[in-house]
Design a protein around this motif. Sequence first.
Motif, mmCIF file in Angstrom:
data_model
loop_
_atom_site.group_PDB
_atom_site.id
_atom_site.type_symbol
_atom_site.label_atom_id
_atom_site.label_comp_id
_atom_site.label_asym_id
_atom_site.label_seq_id
_atom_site.Cartn_x
_atom_site.Cartn_y
_atom_site.Cartn_z
ATOM 1 N N TYR A 179 0.818 -1.210 0.000
ATOM 2 C CA TYR A 179 0.000 0.000 0.000
ATOM 3 C C TYR A 179 0.856 1.265 0.000
ATOM 4 O O TYR A 179 0.488 2.270 -0.631
ATOM 5 C CB TYR A 179 -0.958 -0.004 1.182
ATOM 6 C CG TYR A 179 -2.067 -1.025 1.027
ATOM 7 C CD1 TYR A 179 -2.900 -1.004 -0.089
ATOM 8 C CD2 TYR A 179 -2.261 -2.020 1.978
ATOM 9 C CE1 TYR A 179 -3.898 -1.947 -0.253
ATOM 10 C CE2 TYR A 179 -3.260 -2.970 1.824
ATOM 11 C CZ TYR A 179 -4.070 -2.933 0.708
ATOM 12 O OH TYR A 179 -5.055 -3.875 0.533
ATOM 13 N N ILE A 180 1.997 1.232 0.677
ATOM 14 C CA ILE A 180 2.902 2.377 0.604
ATOM 15 C C ILE A 180 3.394 2.557 -0.830
ATOM 16 O O ILE A 180 3.489 3.680 -1.335
ATOM 17 C CB ILE A 180 4.086 2.202 1.577
ATOM 18 C CG1 ILE A 180 3.596 2.301 3.024
ATOM 19 C CG2 ILE A 180 5.163 3.255 1.325
ATOM 20 C CD1 ILE A 180 4.648 1.968 4.060
ATOM 21 N N SER A 181 3.681 1.457 -1.498
ATOM 22 C CA SER A 181 4.111 1.520 -2.896
ATOM 23 C C SER A 181 3.013 2.104 -3.778
ATOM 24 O O SER A 181 3.269 2.938 -4.659
ATOM 25 C CB SER A 181 4.491 0.121 -3.394
ATOM 26 O OG SER A 181 5.572 -0.404 -2.654
ATOM 27 N N GLU A 182 1.770 1.684 -3.532
ATOM 28 C CA GLU A 182 0.650 2.215 -4.315
ATOM 29 C C GLU A 182 0.483 3.711 -4.065
ATOM 30 O O GLU A 182 0.151 4.477 -4.980
ATOM 31 C CB GLU A 182 -0.628 1.461 -3.964
ATOM 32 C CG GLU A 182 -1.803 1.828 -4.853
ATOM 33 C CD GLU A 182 -3.022 0.966 -4.597
ATOM 34 O OE1 GLU A 182 -3.932 0.983 -5.452
ATOM 35 O OE2 GLU A 182 -3.088 0.288 -3.555
ATOM 36 N N TYR A 183 0.709 4.132 -2.836
ATOM 37 C CA TYR A 183 0.640 5.554 -2.500
ATOM 38 C C TYR A 183 1.673 6.340 -3.293
ATOM 39 O O TYR A 183 1.385 7.398 -3.861
ATOM 40 C CB TYR A 183 0.862 5.720 -0.997
ATOM 41 C CG TYR A 183 0.958 7.154 -0.563
ATOM 42 C CD1 TYR A 183 -0.179 7.904 -0.309
ATOM 43 C CD2 TYR A 183 2.194 7.772 -0.428
ATOM 44 C CE1 TYR A 183 -0.097 9.227 0.083
ATOM 45 C CE2 TYR A 183 2.294 9.093 -0.040
ATOM 46 C CZ TYR A 183 1.148 9.813 0.217
ATOM 47 O OH TYR A 183 1.244 11.128 0.588
ATOM 48 N N TYR A 184 2.896 5.839 -3.340
ATOM 49 C CA TYR A 184 3.937 6.491 -4.132
ATOM 50 C C TYR A 184 3.536 6.569 -5.600
ATOM 51 O O TYR A 184 3.754 7.586 -6.273
ATOM 52 C CB TYR A 184 5.238 5.710 -4.021
ATOM 53 C CG TYR A 184 6.187 6.194 -2.963
ATOM 54 C CD1 TYR A 184 6.921 7.366 -3.136
ATOM 55 C CD2 TYR A 184 6.394 5.457 -1.799
ATOM 56 C CE1 TYR A 184 7.813 7.795 -2.180
ATOM 57 C CE2 TYR A 184 7.281 5.881 -0.838
ATOM 58 C CZ TYR A 184 7.999 7.058 -1.031
ATOM 59 O OH TYR A 184 8.887 7.478 -0.083
ATOM 60 N N LEU A 185 2.981 5.487 -6.130
ATOM 61 C CA LEU A 185 2.573 5.484 -7.526
ATOM 62 C C LEU A 185 1.508 6.547 -7.785
ATOM 63 O O LEU A 185 1.494 7.183 -8.844
ATOM 64 C CB LEU A 185 2.037 4.096 -7.907
ATOM 65 C CG LEU A 185 3.084 2.987 -8.008
ATOM 66 C CD1 LEU A 185 2.410 1.626 -8.131
ATOM 67 C CD2 LEU A 185 4.012 3.227 -9.200
ATOM 68 N N GLY A 186 0.619 6.749 -6.832
ATOM 69 C CA GLY A 186 -0.353 7.827 -6.957
ATOM 70 C C GLY A 186 0.329 9.174 -7.080
ATOM 71 O O GLY A 186 -0.082 10.024 -7.875
ATOM 72 N N GLY A 187 1.395 9.371 -6.303
ATOM 73 C CA GLY A 187 2.131 10.630 -6.375
ATOM 74 C C GLY A 187 2.783 10.847 -7.723
ATOM 75 O O GLY A 187 2.803 11.966 -8.250
ATOM 76 N N VAL A 188 3.316 9.789 -8.299
ATOM 77 C CA VAL A 188 3.918 9.897 -9.632
ATOM 78 C C VAL A 188 2.850 10.299 -10.649
ATOM 79 O O VAL A 188 3.078 11.159 -11.515
ATOM 80 C CB VAL A 188 4.596 8.578 -10.044
ATOM 81 C CG1 VAL A 188 5.099 8.665 -11.489
ATOM 82 C CG2 VAL A 188 5.757 8.252 -9.114
ATOM 83 N N LEU A 189 1.675 9.696 -10.537
ATOM 84 C CA LEU A 189 0.582 10.037 -11.458
ATOM 85 C C LEU A 189 0.137 11.481 -11.297
ATOM 86 O O LEU A 189 -0.174 12.156 -12.279
ATOM 87 C CB LEU A 189 -0.597 9.085 -11.217
ATOM 88 C CG LEU A 189 -0.365 7.636 -11.661
ATOM 89 C CD1 LEU A 189 -1.432 6.720 -11.080
ATOM 90 C CD2 LEU A 189 -0.338 7.532 -13.180
ATOM 91 N N VAL A 190 0.111 11.982 -10.057
ATOM 92 C CA VAL A 190 -0.224 13.386 -9.841
ATOM 93 C C VAL A 190 0.779 14.276 -10.549
ATOM 94 O O VAL A 190 0.418 15.265 -11.196
ATOM 95 C CB VAL A 190 -0.268 13.716 -8.332
ATOM 96 C CG1 VAL A 190 -0.316 15.226 -8.111
ATOM 97 C CG2 VAL A 190 -1.472 13.065 -7.679
ATOM 98 N N SER A 191 2.056 13.954 -10.440
ATOM 99 C CA SER A 191 3.094 14.772 -11.063
ATOM 100 C C SER A 191 2.970 14.787 -12.582
ATOM 101 O O SER A 191 3.464 15.693 -13.246
ATOM 102 C CB SER A 191 4.479 14.264 -10.657
ATOM 103 O OG SER A 191 4.822 13.075 -11.341
ATOM 104 N N GLN A 192 2.283 13.771 -13.130
ATOM 105 C CA GLN A 192 2.063 13.696 -14.569
ATOM 106 C C GLN A 192 0.667 14.202 -14.957
ATOM 107 O O GLN A 192 0.263 14.054 -16.099
ATOM 108 C CB GLN A 192 2.244 12.251 -15.034
ATOM 109 C CG GLN A 192 3.655 11.717 -14.797
ATOM 110 C CD GLN A 192 3.780 10.235 -15.038
ATOM 111 O OE1 GLN A 192 2.812 9.475 -14.881
ATOM 112 N NE2 GLN A 192 4.955 9.783 -15.414
#
Length: 233
Positions: free
Chosen positions: A115-128
């Motif tokens: 879930y921490i990994s999924e949270y990080y992936l959400g952040g990458v998507l926000v930056s894009q």
Amino acid sequence: MAGHLTRKELKSDQVAVTVEQTVEFVQAHQQPIVRAAIAVVALAVVIGGVVFYRGQQHGARDARLAEAMRISGAPVGAAGSPDALSFPTMDAKAAEETRVFSKLQADYPGTEEGYISEYYLGGVLVSQAKLEEARKKYQDVADHGGKNTASLAKYALAQIAFQENKSPEAEALLKDLMDHPTDMVSAEQAALTLADGIKAKNPAEARKLVEPLVKETGEVAGSASRILSQLPK
């Protein structure tokens, strides 16, 4: 991050640093998405990872998460070295973050590391600027992650809601975080973000939120004072 910091010190540092960055993000919520959006949530979860796993090692999962977090914390444009990783461009960093965190999530589904990994992936998507995809990631973490990780995901969802001019949704999320603070999202942090997000449409409510915080210390008081100074007399 200094190895001798205690959990209390880490929590205090996290609040002091992310409150100011969060207020700055929400102040700009009507502007196009910028990399600063990911900086707020990435910083919070980097510190969160240290708090979560300090003193409770999880073997290979913990080691892989720590390495993935090192990648996420690496600068862009600086000269790298074996001990100081860096990336030539934002796109290169985002691609590597996506690779390592996607692999972690796939390898450890249903775990806190996943879930921490999924949270990080959400952040990458926000930056894009892929907000709908980011929402899905954050919502899944908010619904199924541990208390601390879920609170960060709710906080990120509130930021996206403000960005999309969905103030009622953001307000509900932040009020819930105020009522249920965690090590990663304090009641003060949620209140400051809420006050800054509603100060234009509801200055009286914003004032009620920040006036008690002016009496606090450090960045909490500073951020509260800045918001208060922007409200009509």
